[in-house]
Scaffold this motif. Structure first.
Motif, mmCIF file in Angstrom:
data_model
loop_
_atom_site.group_PDB
_atom_site.id
_atom_site.type_symbol
_atom_site.label_atom_id
_atom_site.label_comp_id
_atom_site.label_asym_id
_atom_site.label_seq_id
_atom_site.Cartn_x
_atom_site.Cartn_y
_atom_site.Cartn_z
ATOM 1 N N ILE A 175 0.847 -1.194 0.000
ATOM 2 C CA ILE A 175 0.000 0.000 0.000
ATOM 3 C C ILE A 175 0.880 1.240 0.000
ATOM 4 C CG2 ILE A 175 -1.784 1.268 1.253
ATOM 5 C CD1 ILE A 175 -2.631 -1.376 2.511
ATOM 6 N N SER A 176 0.565 2.173 -0.884
ATOM 7 C CA SER A 176 1.312 3.425 -0.944
ATOM 8 C C SER A 176 1.079 4.250 0.309
ATOM 9 C CB SER A 176 0.895 4.218 -2.182
ATOM 10 O OG SER A 176 1.407 5.524 -2.152
ATOM 11 N N GLU A 177 2.071 5.065 0.656
ATOM 12 C CA GLU A 177 1.967 5.926 1.838
ATOM 13 C C GLU A 177 0.783 6.876 1.738
ATOM 14 O OE1 GLU A 177 2.692 7.272 5.511
ATOM 15 O OE2 GLU A 177 3.957 5.728 4.562
ATOM 16 N N ASP A 178 0.458 7.338 0.521
ATOM 17 C CA ASP A 178 -0.645 8.290 0.323
ATOM 18 C C ASP A 178 -1.841 7.642 -0.374
ATOM 19 O OD1 ASP A 178 0.627 7.887 -2.063
ATOM 20 O OD2 ASP A 178 0.706 9.990 -2.652
ATOM 21 N N CYS A 179 -2.001 6.354 -0.211
ATOM 22 C CA CYS A 179 -3.089 5.621 -0.864
ATOM 23 C C CYS A 179 -4.461 6.125 -0.400
ATOM 24 C CB CYS A 179 -2.948 4.129 -0.565
ATOM 25 S SG CYS A 179 -4.233 3.095 -1.309
ATOM 26 N N VAL A 180 -5.432 6.082 -1.315
ATOM 27 C CA VAL A 180 -6.827 6.415 -1.006
ATOM 28 C C VAL A 180 -7.671 5.156 -1.221
ATOM 29 C CG1 VAL A 180 -8.824 7.825 -1.613
ATOM 30 C CG2 VAL A 180 -6.519 8.818 -1.678
ATOM 31 N N TYR A 181 -8.351 4.719 -0.167
ATOM 32 C CA TYR A 181 -9.126 3.478 -0.225
ATOM 33 C C TYR A 181 -10.597 3.794 0.037
ATOM 34 C CZ TYR A 181 -9.738 -1.580 0.057
ATOM 35 O OH TYR A 181 -10.111 -2.881 -0.200
ATOM 36 N N GLU A 182 -11.430 3.550 -0.957
ATOM 37 C CA GLU A 182 -12.869 3.812 -0.845
ATOM 38 C C GLU A 182 -13.626 2.501 -0.691
ATOM 39 O OE1 GLU A 182 -14.199 7.764 -3.153
ATOM 40 O OE2 GLU A 182 -13.612 6.132 -4.483
ATOM 41 N N ASP A 183 -14.262 2.341 0.437
ATOM 42 C CA ASP A 183 -15.225 1.259 0.637
ATOM 43 C C ASP A 183 -16.588 1.932 0.674
ATOM 44 O OD1 ASP A 183 -16.965 -0.713 1.662
ATOM 45 O OD2 ASP A 183 -15.297 -1.734 2.660
ATOM 46 N N LEU A 184 -17.428 1.654 -0.316
ATOM 47 C CA LEU A 184 -18.670 2.406 -0.465
ATOM 48 C C LEU A 184 -19.695 2.122 0.626
ATOM 49 C CD1 LEU A 184 -19.124 2.383 -4.351
ATOM 50 C CD2 LEU A 184 -17.886 3.972 -2.866
ATOM 51 N N PHE A 210 -18.861 2.826 3.623
ATOM 52 C CA PHE A 210 -18.530 3.916 4.538
ATOM 53 C C PHE A 210 -18.734 5.267 3.851
ATOM 54 C CE2 PHE A 210 -16.354 0.199 6.030
ATOM 55 C CZ PHE A 210 -16.439 0.270 7.411
ATOM 56 N N PRO A 211 -19.079 6.305 4.624
ATOM 57 C CA PRO A 211 -19.377 7.611 4.026
ATOM 58 C C PRO A 211 -18.158 8.328 3.449
ATOM 59 C CG PRO A 211 -19.432 7.768 6.418
ATOM 60 C CD PRO A 211 -19.290 6.315 6.090
ATOM 61 N N ARG A 212 -16.958 8.040 3.973
ATOM 62 C CA ARG A 212 -15.750 8.730 3.531
ATOM 63 C C ARG A 212 -14.642 7.723 3.258
ATOM 64 N NH1 ARG A 212 -17.795 11.865 7.552
ATOM 65 N NH2 ARG A 212 -16.529 10.758 9.099
ATOM 66 N N PRO A 213 -13.751 8.040 2.339
ATOM 67 C CA PRO A 213 -12.643 7.123 2.045
ATOM 68 C C PRO A 213 -11.604 7.127 3.166
ATOM 69 C CG PRO A 213 -12.389 9.128 0.775
ATOM 70 C CD PRO A 213 -13.719 9.232 1.458
ATOM 71 N N PHE A 214 -10.811 6.082 3.210
ATOM 72 C CA PHE A 214 -9.673 6.005 4.125
ATOM 73 C C PHE A 214 -8.446 6.516 3.377
ATOM 74 C CE2 PHE A 214 -12.684 2.682 5.255
ATOM 75 C CZ PHE A 214 -12.879 2.911 6.611
ATOM 76 N N VAL A 215 -7.789 7.499 3.934
ATOM 77 C CA VAL A 215 -6.670 8.160 3.247
ATOM 78 C C VAL A 215 -5.382 7.905 4.013
ATOM 79 C CG1 VAL A 215 -5.739 10.339 2.406
ATOM 80 C CG2 VAL A 215 -8.217 9.943 2.368
ATOM 81 N N GLY A 216 -4.385 7.370 3.328
ATOM 82 C CA GLY A 216 -3.090 7.111 3.940
ATOM 83 C C GLY A 216 -2.944 5.662 4.370
ATOM 84 N N ARG A 217 -1.712 5.176 4.320
ATOM 85 C CA ARG A 217 -1.431 3.775 4.656
ATOM 86 C C ARG A 217 -1.879 3.416 6.067
ATOM 87 N NH1 ARG A 217 4.612 2.710 4.258
ATOM 88 N NH2 ARG A 217 4.220 2.572 2.009
ATOM 89 N N LYS A 218 -1.606 4.295 7.044
ATOM 90 C CA LYS A 218 -1.950 3.994 8.435
ATOM 91 C C LYS A 218 -3.450 3.849 8.615
ATOM 92 C CE LYS A 218 -1.245 5.583 13.186
ATOM 93 N NZ LYS A 218 -2.642 5.282 13.550
ATOM 94 N N ALA A 219 -4.234 4.767 8.050
ATOM 95 C CA ALA A 219 -5.690 4.701 8.193
ATOM 96 C C ALA A 219 -6.244 3.434 7.554
ATOM 97 C CB ALA A 219 -6.326 5.941 7.557
ATOM 98 N N ILE A 220 -5.668 3.035 6.424
ATOM 99 C CA ILE A 220 -6.142 1.831 5.733
ATOM 100 C C ILE A 220 -5.804 0.586 6.541
ATOM 101 C CG2 ILE A 220 -5.860 0.446 3.643
ATOM 102 C CD1 ILE A 220 -5.294 3.128 2.178
ATOM 103 N N LEU A 221 -4.599 0.521 7.076
ATOM 104 C CA LEU A 221 -4.212 -0.638 7.882
ATOM 105 C C LEU A 221 -5.038 -0.718 9.162
ATOM 106 C CD1 LEU A 221 -0.322 -0.569 7.483
ATOM 107 C CD2 LEU A 221 -1.933 -2.189 6.440
ATOM 108 N N ASP A 222 -5.364 0.430 9.764
ATOM 109 C CA ASP A 222 -6.227 0.434 10.947
ATOM 110 C C ASP A 222 -7.605 -0.119 10.611
ATOM 111 O OD1 ASP A 222 -4.217 1.492 12.477
ATOM 112 O OD2 ASP A 222 -4.941 3.558 12.366
#
Length: 223
Positions: free
Chosen positions: A101-110, A112-124
């Motif tokens: 996962i890129s450090e500045d990756c943007v992960y959208e799971d529809l 959820f109301p908002r995307p997860f931004v950043g590697r740490k938020a996605i891993l959490d």
């Protein structure tokens, strides 16, 4: 005199006349005509000695970098990275998922109301996800695209002990880029099967919302 003339004639064939004058006047030879050793390797062509351009090492270095990137492209395709991503989630091995996962990756799971931004938020997010499901739950890839080197589409479903889990089918899109010496996911979007399926009534809802927007276009600013 003849011997002396031949002697100086032999010298003049080796040392240019202007350098001979400098030798006789200053008691030493003039500047050497051989290029300095830092200019590049020598090449002989007939009686002439030339030197390769100083940019040759730079060209070779660039070629080596390109060769390394080409080898990386072949060794790890975009589809391979996505497969490793799902495999790491299935094994609950987030340490293996992290470098994908890129450090500045943007992960959208529809869901959820908002995307997860950043590697740490996605891993959490995936840490909470894997903790909420037992190890009996596993992602199964149904189809995955292989043609594109920077984008991958996947259809998948969730299984519990080898059996399909209810309302768990989905499709995902991944965008990847080579950075930090490896191919990483920089964007993702998950679309999951809804538990409530409105069927044909969904078309009526879409039609009703479209009619309202046509009558009151200012409402579009609220969307």
């Amino acid at each position: 005199m003849v011997a002396t003339a031949l002697h100086f004639g032999a010298i003049s064939s080796v040392i240019p006349l202007n350098n001979l004058a400098r030798v006789s006047k200053e008691g030493r030879r003039g500047p050497s005509t051989i290029p300095p050793p830092s200019a590049g390797p020598l090449f002989r062509s007939g009686s002439r000695i030339s030197r390769a351009p100083a940019t040759a090492p730079i060209i070779r270095a660039a070629a080596e970098v390109q060769t390394t990137e080409d080898a990386l492209m072949k060794a790890s395709t975009a589809a391979d990275v996505v497969r490793e991503f799902y495999d790491g989630i299935n094994r609950r091995d987030l340490a293996a998922v992290e470098p994908l996962i890129s450090e500045d990756c943007v992960y959208e799971d529809l869901v959820f109301p908002r995307p997860f931004v950043g590697r740490k938020a996605i891993l959490d997010f995936f840490k909470k996800f894997t903790e909420s499901f037992g190890t009996d739950h596993q992602f199964v890839i149904d189809n995955i695209s292989n043609e594109d080197s920077s984008a991958v589409g996947v259809t998948w479903h969730l299984e519990w002990r080898g059996r399909p889990f209810p309302f768990s089918r989905g499709c995902s899109f991944y965008s990847l880029r080579v950075q930090e010496g490896k191919r990483q996911i920089v964007y993702a979007r998950d679309c999951v099967e809804p538990a409530v399926k409105p069927g044909h009534s969904a078309l009526a809802i879409i039609q009703g919302v479209s009619w309202i927007l046509q009558q009151f276009p200012q409402l579009a600013d609220w969307l």
